[in-house]
Motif scaffolding. Structure first.
Motif, PDB file in Angstrom:
ATOM      1  N   VAL A  42      -3.377   2.436   6.093  1.00 47.39           N
ATOM      2  CA  VAL A  42      -2.614   1.194   6.362  1.00 47.39           C
ATOM      3  C   VAL A  42      -2.464   0.705   7.908  1.00 47.39           C
ATOM      4  N   ARG A  52      -4.324  -3.496   8.871  1.00 46.68           N
ATOM      5  CA  ARG A  52      -5.405  -3.719   8.044  1.00 46.68           C
ATOM      6  C   ARG A  52      -5.208  -5.495   7.763  1.00 46.68           C
ATOM      7  N   GLY A  60       0.708  -1.258  -0.011  1.00 45.49           N
ATOM      8  CA  GLY A  60       0.142  -0.107   0.061  1.00 45.49           C
ATOM      9  C   GLY A  60       0.802   1.197  -0.219  1.00 45.49           C
ATOM     10  N   VAL A  97       0.795  -1.839   7.720  1.00 47.26           N
ATOM     11  CA  VAL A  97       2.201  -1.123   7.729  1.00 47.26           C
ATOM     12  C   VAL A  97       2.856  -1.877   9.078  1.00 47.26           C
ATOM     13  N   ILE A 122      -0.934  -4.398   3.041  1.00 51.64           N
ATOM     14  CA  ILE A 122      -1.497  -2.951   3.455  1.00 51.64           C
ATOM     15  C   ILE A 122      -1.443  -2.706   5.066  1.00 51.64           C
ATOM     16  N   ALA A 128       2.548   2.940   2.972  1.00 54.36           N
ATOM     17  CA  ALA A 128       3.607   1.954   3.628  1.00 54.36           C
ATOM     18  C   ALA A 128       4.964   1.998   2.945  1.00 54.36           C
TER      19      ALA A 128
END
Length: 461
Positions: free
Chosen positions: A315, A318, A277, A325, A323, A280
């Motif tokens: 992020v 998740r 993502g 982080v 995604i 991130a």
């Protein structure tokens, strides 16, 4: 209210076309073409791409356009939709931060499918891609006055940008004149849709639909209507009832001047180094730099990931590993690098060493950090000292772009999930100075896409 905004947008696109032939701009368009093709072909074997394939099996229309993973040719709308969904099946496609959009995932599938349908030249396909990026950014800038409005919009900025970018790409290849373009704007506006609810998608399938599939499909559908002679209103962006008033917004007309002075949008569009993502990206790079400096998991006390507050929520913990982080940073600190396999290892957080670092990792949203792709990773060490790395710009962004050999290496790695080595080499070569033969090769490689087992081994351990 500017007079005849509809006409001014059309004129802007026409005036920007010569810039698409500039050698530097051409180089960027070719790299984004290749990067997006790698996302499409690798995405075909991922959940969203498999879902697109199942949908395609229910369709009966034939045509002249190639759809990833299908050995037969399909109607231009169906090929466009499948390829666009595949392009955002993962977090490997490009992004344009100033307009909060993912241009390539929608625009490249349109340019290729319509180009195959019409037998277009390589130059025209590349023009269409470049002008798609132009309209993608312009319409989001006209719609939302500030970056913060775009980030907090309940309408999907990515979906609307994809639609307008797709519309411009299709219009370019169909060679619509200024008058016909007014009908194109009318039907494109009618098809505008997309909700910010994509943030709650846990499968990356509705997100792929919202970010790229829907906009690409609708852009081509609008063009097909206009080609058939459907007239549309002349002024969809003007008067009391218009595209912007339907969104309960006033157009930010100053965006026209900004866009006219901008470098070609494709030049400032990011190509991701890491398939994670976008918010991130910088955190992963910072974690790699800490590992390279000798920070090992056994030395870690606490890990703090500091992101801009307006991006951190995207992020934060998740469900999807690529995604998340906190997981991505913890895994990178353990492995020393961020690979595609590690980012997509849905069981990665349960690995003992990763779980131990993850338990020490916290995310902090900093309101004072400018909401750009930047991050600071701070680590407290067991000896009482501390280290940190702040990353800005991220590798692959316009301020630190990857060279052609890096983009080609990334593409070759992704393409390995669905193409044999010979086809990968042919596809990469086809994107160096695209011509009619290159478009034919791209079509052949799209149709040849198949699960080589690489992604399956990653996804299922």
């Amino acid at each position: 209210m500017v007079e005849d905004l509809t006409g001014k947008v059309i004129t802007h696109l026409r005036d920007r076309r010569p810039l698409m032939r500039d050698p530097e701009t051409r180089e960027h368009i070719e790299l984004h073409l290749l990067d997006t093709l790698a996302a499409i072909i690798s995405g075909r074997v991922m959940p969203a791409g498999e879902a697109a394939g199942r949908w395609l099996e229910t369709r009966g229309a034939s045509g002249r356009s190639s759809a990833a993973g299908s050995s037969t040719l399909h109607h231009v709308e169906e090929a466009t939709f499948v390829n666009a969904v595949c392009a955002h099946a993962d977090e490997s496609d490009d992004s344009h931060e100033p307009s909060r959009s993912h241009p390539g995932a929608a625009i490249v599938p349109v340019a290729l499918a319509v180009g195959e349908q019409l037998g277009s030249s390589g130059d025209d396909v590349l023009d269409a891609i470049g002008l798609g990026y132009e309209n993608c950014a312009l319409m989001n800038w006209l719609t939302w006055k500030t970056d913060r409005q775009r980030r907090r919009a309940h309408r999907a900025t990515h979906g609307l940008a994809s639609l307008w970018g797709a519309s411009a790409a299709a219009s370019t290849l169909h060679a619509f004149d200024d008058d016909t373009m007014r009908s194109m704007v009318a039907y494109t506006g009618q098809l505008a849709s997309g909700l910010g609810t994509w943030l709650r998608d846990t499968h990356h399938i509705e997100k792929a639909f919202a970010f790229s599939g829907m906009g690409a499909w609708n852009g081509v559908r609008a063009a097909e209507l206009v080609v058939c002679g459907w007239p549309g209103v002349r002024d969809s962006l003007d008067n009391e009832i218009n595209y912007f008033s339907a969104l309960q917004l006033e157009p930010a007309v100053e965006a026209l001047e900004r866009a006219a002075k901008s470098v070609p949008i494709v030049v400032e569009t990011n190509i991701k180094r890491y398939c994670v993502g976008s918010p991130a990206q910088a955190a992963v790079q910072a974690a790699e730099e800490l590992s390279a400096a000798g920070i090992t998991p056994d030395r870690l006390g606490a890990v703090r990931v500091v992101l801009p507050e307006d991006l951190a929520y995207i992020v934060n913990a998740r469900d999807m590993s690529n995604i998340n982080v906190q997981y991505l940073v913890a895994r990178t600190l353990v492995d020393g690098t961020c690979t595609f396999a590690a980012a997509h290892d849905e069981q990665g957080a349960t690995k003992l060493e990763v779980a131990e670092v993850l338990a020490k990792t916290t995310l902090i949203g900093d309101a004072d950090l400018e909401p750009k792709r930047q991050a600071r990773v701070e680590v407290d060490l067991t000896d009482g000292s501390s280290e940190s790395r702040h990353v800005f710009p991220v590798r692959g962004t316009k301020d630190d772009p990857m060279a052609r050999d890096e983009v080609e290496a990334k593409a070759d790695d992704l393409l390995g999930m669905a193409l044999a080595a010979d086809d990968r080499a042919r596809l990469i070569e086809a994107c160096r100075g695209l011509d009619a033969d290159g478009i034919k090769v791209i079509g052949e490689c799209l149709r040849a896409a198949h699960d080589t087992g690489v992604y399956s081994s990653i996804a299922h351990g």
